[in-house]
Design an enzyme around this catalytic site. Structure first.
Site: not given
Length: 245
Positions: A37, A78, A143, A147
Site C-alpha cells: 500500500d 485490490n 470508474y 472496472k
C-alpha cells in the site's frame, strides 16, 4: 489446519477497507500475508510501501515479499481508486490517473509476481472489479470504464495462464461500506438521503460489507477452488441479476 496454511499472499491496497478485511481473513486462516500500500503505518502484517502506478516500486516490493517469505503463491489485486461524474466530469489527467491505478496497476503487480507464481503449486490471482462493470449506474462513467477493463483483463489473464497452473478470477462487488463510499456520502448535500439511495438500489436493501467481499475473494483464492478460473463472482446484494417489482 487450513488450506491456506503456509500460503504466501500479497494483498494490494491492504491497509484499509476490503483489502484490510482480506488480509485479516487470510491471516486468520493460516496464510503468510504481505500488504502492499502507499501508506502501511499501523498494518499488522508484513508490509511494503509501494504505489501500484510505479513499476519500479512494484517490482522491488513483490521481490521483497518473495525474499522475506521464500516465495509467492497468491496475489490479491485490490488497490483501486474511485471517480464520480458523467463522461464530461473528469479531465484527461483524471482519466489517465484512474485507469493507471485500477487497470494498469493490476498488470504491473501481476507481471512482477508471475515468475514467483509459476513456481507455486497453488498459484492464484484475484482481482477486485465492480458491479458497475456490467450495470449502468449514474455518475460513474470513469470508474465504470476502469472496472469494465478489470473484468475483461481478468478473463484474458485467466486464458493466458491457465495452462501454467495459475488461476485468475475476480469479484464484482456492489456498493460496499468502505472508506471511499463514506467520503462520497460526506460530500453529499444530504448525507442520509444519499446513503438511503445507495442502499435502495441493491435489492437486499443494504450496502455490501467489506467482510462479505473478503470472504468471496478468499474463496476464489483458496486451493479448494482449484477448478475455478475465469470467473467473475458477484457480491452485490442482487444488483446485477435481480429485477424486483
Amino acid at each position: 489446519m487450513s488450506e491456506f496454511d503456509g500460503a504466501i499472499v500479497v494483498v494490494t491496497g491492504g491497509a484499509s477497507g476490503i483489502g484490510e478485511a482480506v488480509a485479516a481473513l487470510l491471516a486468520e486462516r493460516g496464510a503468510r500475508v504481505a500488504v502492499l500500500d502507499r501508506d502501511v503505518a499501523g498494518v499488522r502484517h508484513f508490509a511494503v510501501e509501494a504505489d501500484v502506478t510505479d513499476a519500479r516500486q512494484v517490482g522491488i516490493a513483490v521481490d521483497a515479499v518473495a525474499a522475506h517469505f521464500g516465495g509467492l503463491d497468491i496475489v490479491i489485486n485490490n488497490a483501486g481508486i474511485g471517480a464520480a461524474g458523467d463522461v464530461s466530469a473528469n479531465d484527461d489527467d483524471e482519466w489517465h490517473r484512474v485507469l493507471d491505478v485500477n487497470v494498469v496497476g493490476i498488470a504491473r503487480v501481476t507481471r512482477a509476481a508471475l515468475p514467483h507464481l509459476r513456481r507455486s503449486a497453488r498459484a492464484a490471482v484475484v482481482n477486485t472489479s465492480s458491479v458497475v462493470a456490467t450495470v449502468g449506474v449514474p455518475n460513474r462513467a470513469l470508474y465504470s470504464a476502469s472496472k469494465g477493463a478489470v473484468s475483461a483483463l481478468t478473463l484474458a489473464m485467466a486464458a493466458d495462464h491457465v495452462r501454467e497452473g495459475i488461476r485468475v478470477n475476480a469479484v464484482t462487488p456492489g456498493t460496499a461500506d468502505t472508506p471511499w463510499v463514506g467520503r462520497l456520502l460526506d460530500a453529499a448535500d444530504d448525507r442520509e438521503a444519499a446513503a438511503s439511495a445507495l442502499r435502495a438500489r441493491q435489492p437486499m436493501g443494504r450496502l455490501v460489507s467489506a467482510a462479505e467481499v473478503a470472504h468471496a475473494i478468499v474463496y476464489l483464492a483458496s486451493p479448494l477452488s482449484s477448478s475455478t478460473t475465469g470467473t467473475l463472482l458477484a457480491v452485490d446484494g442482487g444488483m446485477a441479476g435481480l429485477r424486483l417489482p
